[in-house]
Motif scaffolding. Structure first.
Motif, PDB file in Angstrom:
ATOM      1  N   PHE A   1       0.821  -1.204   0.000  1.00  0.00           N
ATOM      2  CA  PHE A   1       0.000   0.000   0.000  1.00  0.00           C
ATOM      3  C   PHE A   1       0.857   1.257   0.000  1.00  0.00           C
ATOM      4  N   TYR A   2       0.196   2.380  -0.219  1.00  0.00           N
ATOM      5  CA  TYR A   2       0.865   3.679  -0.198  1.00  0.00           C
ATOM      6  C   TYR A   2      -0.172   4.767   0.067  1.00  0.00           C
ATOM      7  N   TYR A   3       0.309   5.940   0.446  1.00  0.00           N
ATOM      8  CA  TYR A   3      -0.540   7.119   0.560  1.00  0.00           C
ATOM      9  C   TYR A   3      -0.381   7.937  -0.722  1.00  0.00           C
ATOM     10  N   PRO A   4      -1.477   8.325  -1.382  1.00  0.00           N
ATOM     11  CA  PRO A   4      -1.350   9.048  -2.659  1.00  0.00           C
ATOM     12  C   PRO A   4      -0.504  10.314  -2.582  1.00  0.00           C
ATOM     13  N   GLU A   5      -0.477  10.961  -1.415  1.00  0.00           N
ATOM     14  CA  GLU A   5       0.331  12.171  -1.294  1.00  0.00           C
ATOM     15  C   GLU A   5       1.821  11.870  -1.146  1.00  0.00           C
ATOM     16  N   TYR A   6       2.154  10.613  -0.842  1.00  0.00           N
ATOM     17  CA  TYR A   6       3.554  10.182  -0.738  1.00  0.00           C
ATOM     18  C   TYR A   6       3.754   8.890  -1.542  1.00  0.00           C
TER      19      TYR A   6
END
Length: 377
Positions: free
Chosen positions: A311-316
């Motif tokens: 997973f990831y955070y769209p802002e990072y």
């Protein structure tokens, strides 16, 4: 490739965590992605989570894997394999149509094989599940959601409830899908020898989040500070906890949450950790970056391990959380999230210019050596 016959956004708006429903022909011309013999082979493996359930009159028998299939009764039994998408590529393809849901909510694909009369009895689950009917037919009954269902202890490994008045009572045929939200009692049994494929989504509990965050705080030595009050007042009541002192201690605890970047790191690591065993085979000997580059340049494809959580955070998008670990790339590698978290395969054509970035190729090689990605046969 499996394709749903209904609009997923409309389904979410009308049914998701609201009410159960049956979608007739949810998959058209459905064919089992795994054979009974293959499923039985998985159930016999030590590292695979499997279970055998049988009923003889009012008596229930439960055995946990690895299973053997000697001297089996003629009917009224079934066996299940949990996280089958981790162990069988064909079965894993059945999960793909449900990737319109958040990946962090997805738990696993459970597959069951049942002889006539086989089932696990009436029970209640606390997760969302799409039960896809494979070969054969199965009767399903689903009751209304309420608080006062009485448990019946027919076997220590089974949490049965007493019977209920169904709001759904239908026979599922190949390709039909039964959706059951958390808290709705249900009971299914095979009318004829049948396969069922349960795509489960499991949301975290408050207790789990608190326990995991506490472990993260301790492991990273965050907030290793004692209570400090240089203005401590004298008192007559030795046993009293003054309101100001309570507020100070409460604020100490709340201050642990005042670190948004640390919270995001913990949450990413927590949600990417897997509850089920993975079929990890580390690369021996380890690959070199040049080998990874050459492999892709030759037009070969690299696959992501079945069941791997990434997973990831769209802002990072250059910071990735894979199997409970955090991996950071330079900001210019922002496309890495798409390749490693949104897709199941990596090839030269899909990577484009990212193929020439040393940091990305170093991480990809590291992930191959960990057994998280592997070369396609």
């Amino acid at each position: 490739m499996y394709q749903l016959s209904f609009a997923f956004d409309a389904f979410l708006a009308q049914y998701w965590q609201k009410k159960p429903t049956i979608i007739k022909g949810g998959f058209q011309n459905f064919v089992d992605p795994i054979s009974p013999d293959e499923l039985a082979g998985l159930a016999m493996e030590e590292e695979v989570d499997s279970r055998y359930i049988a009923r003889q009159g009012g008596n229930w028998d439960v055995q946990h894997g690895p299973l053997s299939f000697d001297n089996m009764p003629e009917d009224n039994w079934s066996f299940t394999v949990q996280a089958a998408n981790h162990w069988h590529e064909g079965a894993a393809r059945l999960v793909a149509p449900f990737r319109q849901m958040p990946g962090w909510l997805f738990d696993d694909l459970m597959i069951s094989y049942s002889t006539p009369g086989g089932g696990v009895g009436p029970h209640i689950d606390q997760y969302d599940v799409f039960i896809v009917q494979g070969s054969g037919k199965r009767r399903w009954r689903v009751g209304p959601k309420k608080e006062n269902y009485e448990e019946e202890f027919r076997h220590p490994s089974l949490r049965h409830i007493k019977d209920f008045d169904p709001i759904i009572d239908e026979i599922l045929e190949p390709g039909d899908i039964l959706y059951i939200p958390p808290g709705f009692p249900h009971d299914g049994y095979a009318i004829e020898t049948a396969m069922s494929f349960s795509v489960g989504f499991r949301s975290p509990k408050k207790q789990e989040l608190l326990s995991s965050f506490a472990d993260f705080v301790i492991a990273n030595e965050i907030g290793d500070v004692h209570y400090h009050n240089p203005d401590l007042p004298a008192r007559k009541n030795y046993g009293a906890i003054l309101d100001s002192e309570y507020c100070d201690l409460e604020n100490m605890m709340r201050s642990l949450l005042d670190h948004p970047e640390l919270l995001k790191q913990w949450m990413g690591e927590h949600l990417s950790a897997n509850r089920h065993e993975l079929d990890i085979i580390t690369a021996e000997p380890p690959w070199q970056i040049s080998e990874t580059y050459q492999f892709l340049e030759e037009g070969e494809t690299i696959h992501r391990l079945g069941g791997l959580r990434a997973f990831y955070y769209p802002e990072y998008p250059h910071i990735l959380y894979i199997n409970g670990e955090r991996f950071e790339l330079p900001p210019e590698c922002s496309n890495a999230a798409t390749y490693l978290c949104d897709q199941d395969t990596i090839s030269r054509d899909s990577l484009g210019k990212q193929l020439d970035h040393p940091a990305f190729m170093a991480l990809l090689t590291q992930l191959i050596n960990l057994g998280y990605w592997y070369p396609a046969d």
